[in-house]
Design a protein around this motif. Structure first.
Motif, PDB file in Angstrom:
ATOM      1  N   ALA A 118       0.839  -1.206   0.000  1.00  0.00           N
ATOM      2  CA  ALA A 118       0.000   0.000   0.000  1.00  0.00           C
ATOM      3  C   ALA A 118       0.870   1.252   0.000  1.00  0.00           C
ATOM      4  N   ASP A 119       1.938   1.239   0.811  1.00  0.00           N
ATOM      5  CA  ASP A 119       2.867   2.381   0.827  1.00  0.00           C
ATOM      6  C   ASP A 119       3.530   2.563  -0.527  1.00  0.00           C
ATOM      7  N   THR A 120       3.919   1.461  -1.139  1.00  0.00           N
ATOM      8  CA  THR A 120       4.555   1.510  -2.452  1.00  0.00           C
ATOM      9  C   THR A 120       3.600   2.111  -3.482  1.00  0.00           C
ATOM     10  N   ASP A 131       1.706   6.683  -6.817  1.00  0.00           N
ATOM     11  CA  ASP A 131       0.619   7.590  -7.175  1.00  0.00           C
ATOM     12  C   ASP A 131       0.979   9.043  -6.857  1.00  0.00           C
ATOM     13  N   GLN A 132       1.602   9.259  -5.698  1.00  0.00           N
ATOM     14  CA  GLN A 132       2.016  10.609  -5.301  1.00  0.00           C
ATOM     15  C   GLN A 132       3.063  11.158  -6.266  1.00  0.00           C
ATOM     16  N   LEU A 133       4.027  10.332  -6.623  1.00  0.00           N
ATOM     17  CA  LEU A 133       5.061  10.760  -7.574  1.00  0.00           C
ATOM     18  C   LEU A 133       4.442  11.105  -8.924  1.00  0.00           C
ATOM     19  N   MET A 167      14.404  15.521 -11.622  1.00  0.00           N
ATOM     20  CA  MET A 167      13.896  14.359 -10.892  1.00  0.00           C
ATOM     21  C   MET A 167      13.970  14.637  -9.392  1.00  0.00           C
ATOM     22  N   ARG A 168      15.007  15.295  -8.969  1.00  0.00           N
ATOM     23  CA  ARG A 168      15.181  15.628  -7.554  1.00  0.00           C
ATOM     24  C   ARG A 168      14.056  16.551  -7.082  1.00  0.00           C
ATOM     25  N   VAL A 183       9.254  12.352  -0.962  1.00  0.00           N
ATOM     26  CA  VAL A 183       9.964  11.070  -0.908  1.00  0.00           C
ATOM     27  C   VAL A 183      11.426  11.319  -1.273  1.00  0.00           C
ATOM     28  N   GLY A 184      12.256  10.359  -0.986  1.00  0.00           N
ATOM     29  CA  GLY A 184      13.655  10.452  -1.354  1.00  0.00           C
ATOM     30  C   GLY A 184      13.851  10.155  -2.827  1.00  0.00           C
ATOM     31  N   ILE A 185      14.974  10.604  -3.348  1.00  0.00           N
ATOM     32  CA  ILE A 185      15.277  10.387  -4.762  1.00  0.00           C
ATOM     33  C   ILE A 185      15.361   8.895  -5.079  1.00  0.00           C
ATOM     34  N   ALA A 186      15.830   8.089  -4.112  1.00  0.00           N
ATOM     35  CA  ALA A 186      15.910   6.639  -4.338  1.00  0.00           C
ATOM     36  C   ALA A 186      14.518   6.041  -4.530  1.00  0.00           C
TER      37      ALA A 186
END
Length: 190
Positions: free
Chosen positions: A11-13, A18-20, A37-38, A46-49
């Motif tokens: 669910a987090d993934t 979706d947020q990205l 992208m950053r 979220v982090g770049i990774a």
């Protein structure tokens, strides 16, 4: 316990993806050029990774945004026609089309390179969008509300012209006025 944790992780993934996608779409539509992208990761919280885990390249992100927008346009056409008379549905859809154009402009360099390399089939998208426009025109003609002599290609060319001179996020009032004038010209008896 492990199963619940696994569901929560999935669910987090999905939520992160979706947020990205939502943030990238918004930034592509409103930025002056292609955002980094950053910047997209930062804005999404979220982090770049995490961004690169979901979208390993800029092209994969652009592809996802592009396909999402086309799906929203085609599904939006069907939904609007189910809810509203054809002229009102078409006018609302024109606003969605403007958002799509603005989003495309924010990722244009990458998108053009992808079309040129064959990663994105421009012809397929064009066919889908013209079919959506035909749906509005056919419904409007059947109801006697829209002119019979206008083609989907005519309407698409008009929309592209309008959004070329009136970017929906910078000249919203002008775009709306031009779209209203276009709608008036599409009605029967105009």
């Amino acid at each position: 316990m492990a199963e619940a944790e696994s569901r929560r992780s999935r669910a987090d993934t999905a939520r992160n993806r979706d947020q990205l996608l939502a943030v990238a779409t918004r930034l592509f539509a409103t930025a002056g050029g292609e955002p980094s992208m950053r910047a997209i990761a930062h804005e999404a919280g979220v982090g770049i990774a995490t961004l690169y885990r979901h979208f390993p390249t800029r092209e994969s992100l652009v592809d996802a945004v592009y396909r999402d927008q086309v799906t929203r346009l085609t599904a939006g056409a069907r939904e609007l026609l189910a809810e509203l008379p054809a002229p009102a549905a078409l006018r609302r859809w024109m606003d969605l089309f403007g958002t799509w154009i603005a989003t495309k402009n924010g990722m244009l360099d990458t998108l053009l390179a992808m079309v040129e390399s064959g990663e994105i089939a421009h012809a397929g998208t064009r066919t889908e969008l013209l079919a959506a426009i035909d749906g509005f025109l056919d419904a409007g003609r059947a109801a006697g509300e829209l002119r019979a002599d206008v083609t989907a290609e005519d309407l698409a060319a008009n929309l592209i012209g309008i959004f070329t001179v009136a970017h929906p996020h910078h000249h919203e009032a002008r775009a709306a006025r031009l779209l209203d004038i276009l709608m008036d010209g599409l009605r029967t008896g105009s």
